[in-house]
Design a protein around this motif. Structure first.
Motif, short mmCIF file in Angstrom:
data_model
loop_
_atom_site.label_atom_id
_atom_site.label_comp_id
_atom_site.label_asym_id
_atom_site.label_seq_id
_atom_site.Cartn_x
_atom_site.Cartn_y
_atom_site.Cartn_z
N LEU A 71 3.00 22.55 -34.86
CA LEU A 71 3.21 24.01 -34.34
C LEU A 71 1.97 24.62 -34.62
O LEU A 71 1.37 24.92 -35.57
CB LEU A 71 4.52 24.46 -34.34
CG LEU A 71 5.71 23.62 -34.04
CD1 LEU A 71 6.94 24.31 -34.60
CD2 LEU A 71 5.82 23.13 -32.75
N THR A 72 1.44 25.44 -33.57
CA THR A 72 0.03 26.21 -33.85
C THR A 72 0.02 27.65 -33.39
O THR A 72 -0.93 28.22 -33.67
CB THR A 72 -1.00 25.27 -33.09
OG1 THR A 72 -0.78 25.18 -31.64
CG2 THR A 72 -1.03 23.91 -33.70
N ALA A 81 9.94 30.88 -37.69
CA ALA A 81 9.56 30.45 -39.08
C ALA A 81 10.13 29.19 -39.54
O ALA A 81 9.34 28.33 -40.12
CB ALA A 81 9.59 31.52 -40.00
N THR A 82 11.44 28.99 -39.54
CA THR A 82 11.99 27.75 -40.18
C THR A 82 11.50 26.65 -39.25
O THR A 82 11.14 25.59 -40.02
CB THR A 82 13.63 27.87 -40.10
OG1 THR A 82 14.04 28.12 -38.97
CG2 THR A 82 13.97 28.80 -41.10
N GLN A 83 11.40 26.57 -38.30
CA GLN A 83 11.01 25.32 -37.24
C GLN A 83 9.41 25.07 -37.70
O GLN A 83 9.11 23.83 -37.49
CB GLN A 83 11.18 25.75 -35.79
CG GLN A 83 10.55 24.70 -35.07
CD GLN A 83 11.56 23.26 -34.96
OE1 GLN A 83 12.40 23.26 -35.69
NE2 GLN A 83 11.18 22.27 -34.39
N ASN A 88 5.48 21.81 -39.56
CA ASN A 88 4.21 21.55 -40.22
C ASN A 88 4.16 21.22 -41.79
O ASN A 88 3.45 20.18 -42.25
CB ASN A 88 3.62 22.77 -39.86
CG ASN A 88 3.21 23.18 -38.61
OD1 ASN A 88 3.30 22.49 -37.71
ND2 ASN A 88 2.54 24.46 -38.69
N VAL A 89 5.45 21.25 -42.26
CA VAL A 89 5.50 21.05 -43.68
C VAL A 89 6.20 19.82 -44.06
O VAL A 89 5.68 18.56 -44.51
CB VAL A 89 5.98 22.22 -44.72
CG1 VAL A 89 6.00 21.83 -46.13
CG2 VAL A 89 5.22 23.35 -44.69
N PRO A 135 3.86 33.12 -40.58
CA PRO A 135 4.34 32.00 -40.95
C PRO A 135 3.82 30.66 -40.51
O PRO A 135 3.67 29.57 -41.41
CB PRO A 135 5.74 31.80 -40.25
CG PRO A 135 6.26 33.50 -39.95
CD PRO A 135 4.80 34.10 -39.87
N TYR A 136 2.93 30.73 -39.70
CA TYR A 136 2.21 29.63 -39.23
C TYR A 136 1.18 29.47 -40.18
O TYR A 136 1.06 28.18 -40.69
CB TYR A 136 1.34 29.93 -37.82
CG TYR A 136 0.45 28.87 -37.54
CD1 TYR A 136 0.53 27.50 -37.44
CD2 TYR A 136 -0.89 29.55 -37.52
CE1 TYR A 136 -0.61 26.64 -37.26
CE2 TYR A 136 -2.16 28.53 -37.09
CZ TYR A 136 -1.89 27.21 -37.00
OH TYR A 136 -3.02 26.41 -36.77
N ALA A 137 0.42 30.30 -40.65
CA ALA A 137 -0.70 30.18 -41.64
C ALA A 137 -0.13 29.58 -42.91
O ALA A 137 -0.40 28.90 -43.58
CB ALA A 137 -1.54 31.53 -41.79
N SER A 138 1.02 30.23 -43.18
CA SER A 138 1.95 29.80 -44.50
C SER A 138 2.39 28.37 -44.44
O SER A 138 2.24 27.83 -45.47
CB SER A 138 3.13 30.89 -44.67
OG SER A 138 2.83 32.22 -44.86
N SER A 139 2.77 27.98 -43.17
CA SER A 139 3.07 26.40 -43.12
C SER A 139 2.02 25.55 -43.52
O SER A 139 2.10 24.49 -43.97
CB SER A 139 3.98 26.20 -41.91
OG SER A 139 3.00 26.53 -40.75
N LYS A 140 0.65 25.78 -42.78
CA LYS A 140 -0.32 25.08 -42.74
C LYS A 140 -0.72 25.18 -44.49
O LYS A 140 -1.15 24.14 -45.10
CB LYS A 140 -1.57 25.63 -42.01
CG LYS A 140 -1.36 25.18 -40.43
CD LYS A 140 -1.50 24.02 -40.55
CE LYS A 140 -1.73 23.46 -38.95
NZ LYS A 140 -1.82 21.97 -38.56
N LEU A 141 -0.60 26.23 -45.07
CA LEU A 141 -1.20 26.26 -46.44
C LEU A 141 -0.08 25.43 -47.42
O LEU A 141 -0.61 24.69 -48.21
CB LEU A 141 -1.16 27.80 -46.97
CG LEU A 141 -1.17 28.00 -48.58
CD1 LEU A 141 -2.70 27.30 -48.98
CD2 LEU A 141 -1.27 29.52 -48.81
#
Length: 303
Positions: A71-72, A81-83, A88-89, A135-141
């Motif tokens: 998801l992007t 955020a949870t999705q 992503n994680v 949250p997107y950036a956090s999930s990628k990190l």
């Protein structure tokens, strides 16, 4: 090399598949829908990041994985955020488990330059601290950290590619600036912009992004090592620069509607010099006029 491309039906994924094929590799396209055709794919495999059995089947017999699925949309991630974490994680963990189960030990991961947040230092190099703003950036990190942990166990070689704003071709996200500006030019509708349009971003041509993934695949490190590269144009382009380029390329006036200024970074530009030095990649098509010309030509039928 036989390379599985997750997210092969996506905006970047389709172009990565074509670029890998053109470079002499055998791209295996992983998609979620039956009957999807991917130009240039040596094979198409049906799988989902959240389905472990399908992932194990998808990674069988490949030499490496280009992991682009996920998801992007940063704005959507605040409400979902949870999705974003789940896909992503959790999806990256499931993919790594599947790779481990069948002995695939090389991965290139599509991450995002937004992980750096809004640093004062510009352009942004790989040495900057992480400060994910959504949250997107956090999930990628978090996905990066999972990959690096697996690398630390000695089972994996990994490349993390932090990408800037990809543009050009037919962009399926109508909320991004270039598609909105082209639509405004074609239909003579007002384009809403924040403040005076002076916010500067780094726009990377879709073809340059795909070429970067090929370069990463061809320069994977040895097992037990992970490398991170910033993949961007290295050029700053303001909102008004985009508007002016669209008017210049299309010959159409773009009417503007100025909204109040938004609390956003004044400048976000990537420094791609490490990628140039270590894997021989540099952007060749990311001047704003070339990006606009390509997007205008590709989108003419739908605009």
């Amino acid at each position: 090399m036989r390379v599985l491309v997750t997210g092969a039906n996506g905006y970047i994924g389709r172009t990565v598949v074509a670029a890998l094929g053109a470079a002499g590799h055998e791209p295996v396209a992983m998609v979620r829908a039956i009957g999807v055709e991917i130009a240039g794919a040596a094979e198409v495999r049906l799988a989902d990041l959240l389905n472990a059995d399908s992932l194990r089947r998808a990674v069988c017999g490949v030499d490496a994985v280009c992991h682009l699925a996920g998801l992007t949309r940063a704005r959507d991630s605040f409400a979902e955020a949870t999705q974003y974490v789940r896909v992503n994680v959790g999806g990256t963990i499931a993919l790594l488990d599947a790779m481990s189960a069948v002995g695939v030990g090389r991965i290139v991961f599509a991450s995002t330059g937004s992980i750096y947040g809004s640093p004062e230092r510009q352009p942004m190099s790989e040495e900057l601290p992480d400060a994910p703003p959504h949250p997107y950036a956090s999930s990628k990190l978090a996905a990066e950290l999972v990959i690096e942990a697996q690398v630390g166990a000695g089972e994996l070689a990994g490349v993390i590619a932090r990408i800037s704003n990809v543009a050009g071709g037919v962009d399926p996200d109508p909320t991004r600036l270039l598609p909105r500006t082209l639509t405004a030019a074609a239909r003579h509708n007002p384009l809403s912009i924040n403040g005076d349009g002076s916010a500067v971003r780094d726009y990377l041509h879709l073809q340059d992004a795909a070429a970067a993934f090929v370069a990463c695949i061809e320069h994977l490190p040895e097992a037990g090592r992970a490398v991170r590269y910033n993949i961007g144009s290295g050029r700053g382009t303001s909102v008004m620069d985009v508007v002016t380029a669209v008017e210049r390329v299309t010959g159409h006036h773009v009417p503007l509607e100025h909204r109040p200024p938004a609390p956003e970074p004044a400048m976000l530009v990537m420094d791609p010099s490490k990628a140039a030095a270590e894997i021989g990649w540099s952007p060749r098509h990311s001047g704003i006029d070339e990006i606009v010309r390509d997007a205008w030509a590709a989108s003419a039928a739908v605009l």
